[in-house]
Design a protein around this motif. Sequence first.
Motif, PDB file in Angstrom:
ATOM      1  N   LEU B 176      40.826  35.490  33.339  1.00 32.45           N
ATOM      2  CA  LEU B 176      40.709  36.558  32.358  1.00 32.45           C
ATOM      3  C   LEU B 176      39.286  37.097  32.265  1.00 32.45           C
ATOM      4  CD1 LEU B 176      42.863  34.840  29.568  1.00 32.45           C
ATOM      5  CD2 LEU B 176      43.644  36.397  31.369  1.00 32.45           C
ATOM      6  N   VAL B 177      38.382  36.557  33.069  1.00 31.61           N
ATOM      7  CA  VAL B 177      36.983  36.973  33.022  1.00 31.61           C
ATOM      8  C   VAL B 177      36.686  37.918  34.186  1.00 31.61           C
ATOM      9  CG1 VAL B 177      34.593  36.203  33.197  1.00 31.61           C
ATOM     10  CG2 VAL B 177      36.244  34.833  31.924  1.00 31.61           C
ATOM     11  N   ALA B 178      36.209  39.120  33.873  1.00 35.23           N
ATOM     12  CA  ALA B 178      35.788  40.057  34.920  1.00 35.23           C
ATOM     13  C   ALA B 178      34.285  39.980  35.145  1.00 35.23           C
ATOM     14  CB  ALA B 178      36.177  41.479  34.555  1.00 35.23           C
ATOM     15  N   GLY B 179      33.520  39.683  34.100  1.00 34.65           N
ATOM     16  CA  GLY B 179      32.068  39.619  34.251  1.00 34.65           C
ATOM     17  C   GLY B 179      31.453  38.749  33.170  1.00 34.65           C
ATOM     18  N   ALA B 221      27.700  36.622  26.857  1.00 37.17           N
ATOM     19  CA  ALA B 221      28.654  37.727  26.718  1.00 37.17           C
ATOM     20  C   ALA B 221      29.570  37.737  27.929  1.00 37.17           C
ATOM     21  CB  ALA B 221      27.931  39.068  26.600  1.00 37.17           C
ATOM     22  N   ALA B 222      30.699  38.441  27.800  1.00 35.67           N
ATOM     23  CA  ALA B 222      31.680  38.468  28.892  1.00 35.67           C
ATOM     24  C   ALA B 222      32.465  39.767  28.860  1.00 35.67           C
ATOM     25  CB  ALA B 222      32.639  37.280  28.775  1.00 35.67           C
ATOM     26  N   VAL B 223      32.859  40.216  30.041  1.00 37.80           N
ATOM     27  CA  VAL B 223      33.855  41.281  30.149  1.00 37.80           C
ATOM     28  C   VAL B 223      35.200  40.607  30.382  1.00 37.80           C
ATOM     29  CG1 VAL B 223      34.544  43.394  31.326  1.00 37.80           C
ATOM     30  CG2 VAL B 223      32.128  42.760  31.249  1.00 37.80           C
ATOM     31  N   LEU B 224      36.149  40.857  29.485  1.00 38.34           N
ATOM     32  CA  LEU B 224      37.450  40.195  29.544  1.00 38.34           C
ATOM     33  C   LEU B 224      38.528  41.180  29.991  1.00 38.34           C
ATOM     34  CD1 LEU B 224      37.268  38.368  26.090  1.00 38.34           C
ATOM     35  CD2 LEU B 224      36.552  37.493  28.332  1.00 38.34           C
ATOM     36  N   LYS B 225      39.480  40.666  30.766  1.00 41.87           N
ATOM     37  CA  LYS B 225      40.591  41.511  31.219  1.00 41.87           C
ATOM     38  C   LYS B 225      41.724  41.501  30.189  1.00 41.87           C
ATOM     39  CE  LYS B 225      39.901  39.774  35.903  1.00 41.87           C
ATOM     40  NZ  LYS B 225      40.569  38.958  36.931  1.00 41.87           N
ATOM     41  N   LEU B 226      42.236  42.665  29.889  1.00 41.69           N
ATOM     42  CA  LEU B 226      43.369  42.782  28.969  1.00 41.69           C
ATOM     43  C   LEU B 226      44.643  43.068  29.763  1.00 41.69           C
ATOM     44  CD1 LEU B 226      41.630  45.022  26.266  1.00 41.69           C
ATOM     45  CD2 LEU B 226      41.733  42.520  26.379  1.00 41.69           C
TER      46      LEU B 226
END
Lengths: 490, 490
Positions: B176-179, B221-226
């Motif tokens: 679920l983590v993109a970045g 921090a993180a970019v999460l996928k929805l």
Amino acid sequence: LSSSNPSGDRTAFAARVLDPIRAIVGDRGIITDPGEMRPYMESWRDNWVGRSPLVVQPGSTEELAAVVRVCAETRTPIVPQGGNTGLTGAGQPHEDGSEVVISTSRLNRIREIDIDNDTVTVEAGCILANIQNAARDIGRLFPLSLGAEGTCQIGGNIATNAGGVQVLRYGNMRNLVAGLEVVLADGRIWNGLRGLRKDNAGYDMKQIFIGSEGTLGIVTAAVLKLSPLPRATATALVAVSSPSDAVDLLNRAKGMAGDRIVTFELIQRLCIDIARKHVPDVPDPLRDLYPWYVLVELADQEAGGHLAELLEGILEAGLEAGEMLDGVVAASKAQADSLWRIREGIPEGQKREGVSYKHDVSVPISKVARFLDRTNAALEREFPGIRPFSFGHLGDGNIHYNPIQADGGDTAQWRARLGAVNAIVHDIVVDLGGSISAEHGIGRLRIDELPRYKSAVEMDMMAMLKAAFDPHNIMNPGKILRLPRASAGA
Amino acid sequence: LSSSNPSGDRTAFAARVLDPIRAIVGDRGIITDPGEMRPYMESWRDNWVGRSPLVVQPGSTEELAAVVRVCAETRTPIVPQGGNTGLTGAGQPHEDGSEVVISTSRLNRIREIDIDNDTVTVEAGCILANIQNAARDIGRLFPLSLGAEGTCQIGGNIATNAGGVQVLRYGNMRNLVAGLEVVLADGRIWNGLRGLRKDNAGYDMKQIFIGSEGTLGIVTAAVLKLSPLPRATATALVAVSSPSDAVDLLNRAKGMAGDRIVTFELIQRLCIDIARKHVPDVPDPLRDLYPWYVLVELADQEAGGHLAELLEGILEAGLEAGEMLDGVVAASKAQADSLWRIREGIPEGQKREGVSYKHDVSVPISKVARFLDRTNAALEREFPGIRPFSFGHLGDGNIHYNPIQADGGDTAQWRARLGAVNAIVHDIVVDLGGSISAEHGIGRLRIDELPRYKSAVEMDMMAMLKAAFDPHNIMNPGKILRLPRASAGA
């Protein structure tokens, strides 16, 4: 072997490297004849031609590990090679002839199929198509699918974190790996062949090798995750007026069909024209001409006509909302195959049309339209007459942005512009938060561009990882990272 | 701070560490009062109680990085802490009081929502439930779901590669983590906040931090996928005669419903009895008693009754094939919630029933039945009267294998058997190719067991990674790996 005393070097190489390796793998595991070595020296797209004194084909993981130990002790650099279908020169030795190629071709057994666990354990040299077939034979899908699937090896797919046309639904290669067996740079074997869906017992070491292009170790086997075999597919070609409308249609399709969307490929009109010009049997199924198209494919476990109805429902709603202009749903497998000919004909057509500038880039899906607008305008400004030519995996934000020289222009002149075109394209990609290599990797092709687009911190983190796992830089040196070469004196 | 001269140490600590940190974060970012620090010292399950001179709550990534630089320069060990809901002691300082706790609680902004890209950029201190709600507000699903979701922070979820009840469909946190944005052990900030589905431009550095329990860096921090928000769900409780029949039913369901299967939870009869004994409103909806049950939930994008029909079709086919004995499909949201009460009541019921031996293990799905048979028999042989008690995520091969002391037995005596029980369970798990920690991680709880079950090569690889990214061992020392502690003299 590129010193002032080549025959002396050759004798020393034989004593220190070749003979000990021959003692491990036997004559059948050794290729030294330049003619026989040739296919291992050249790349798929012919843009890299290397030299090597030796191609080794170990017959087992243990043999491969012993070969790596000889190389490690003698500081002999290694180029791991699978099916040799990569597009970035990661699989070819350098031109100086100092590197030994270790081919995984003979590691080609399927070791175990665990149907209840939906996993298969394969050796690195297994051809991708053979794994797909083995899965199909037990009613399962191995979803990795790409143009080179009849030749490429799974070890190379893992080393490059391969993508392909079903990533939207099934993820990259990384998502399909449950466990790995790896020979480390010092020749030790790591057996991480666990077939687990969940494992948080310490660092997940397999992650560092996936996508590392053979620079941290050699993958020798893997446990792969299988999926249920879809029982229905539905395919359509849809015309849209812009990439941004295509994104709206994608969102609608996600909302209505979720993970049934396997493929959502954006195709510019010129791509169809050029595919039709050079490749037979590429259809043009819609009556009118449109600027952009999308090839959509859904797949589902539920057999029967329900999936086709769902696809038709999406397209009707898309038409009504003005997100699309026209479309055709394949009524048979033959019609679906024919629609796929369009997508499949593009790379071949492009190759025959003149100089093209290939870019395998990704940006956030929300920025695909902006990326195309900005880049097309910037290139036209700088190089009038250049023809925008874009297609790719919109669902992943991954565009093959491959502009073609002006129609009938001077080929040599256009070829000389490669660096300038790359810089314009990649500068905009990175400005939009994108990647200069979405699926093909870095290899040698992008090695000098990488530091321009990654932060100093990230480049340093990569170097820290490399130094930890390959301190003497013998594993595929000069790929991904430019570091001091190993010296043979140690 | 545990030397023979505590007050002198305290003065030195104030000058070298506390004052510089206070200068960075201000008074509101500092807790030194023992009473106020207490919640940061104790773990969720009360089994770890640590000591620390200082809890720091930085207000920004830049502040956090500056704090880490102070700690790096003074070789002060750091314990990163999120919502403090972990189960392995990874988030508590050691008892010697030498470690500074860095809490991410004030890093709680949602920085960006990109609806067309299906991503959200969040700071590490965001509560999981708040992220779920923010996604729902824009018609999307953030699928990570677990018991502590109202308290746990996403940074901790990432650091432990959290699992939960929807992994079968959506994967672990890793998927679920993109970045990521990470503060490294030397205090540098790595901005890897890319919202890309595909990115093969060099090593995928985020992978090493996911699941590393704060021992390699601090996720800020993180970019999460929805995912699309499902429009229909269908829930059933099914009775089966054995775990092996449950696996057959799972395979049937996968073949018929594919990724619509969100939950497939195996539940032993005793779990229901004990949940009902101690927790109100836990139902027992089937008329007869059965040895095993499965809670199944499907979800789909397609609204309407089609999904419920599909679930009924699976159960009819399962009944006919003899894979299941009875079942009930929820006819309403209220009935579905009531079925979930069974699953949710189990941990609470167990806690009240006496000494239990918790194991968060995974094996290949094909070996779950064999694991249960072998382990139950081995424990009964060694500790007559011990009560097998198993439930968990069968679809992931992840069983919470938590046998309970004999009914009415001597609690102290049973408590003393913990190590012996662990060894029997974990030996069998690993013999079957499984993991001793499927989703909870290693922390302090399993640190001394890990070398028993991982190969020397794998332990060494983990140590190589740790040494490369935290050479002075200041990031959460004594968690996952037992290495020499940092000395403050540098």
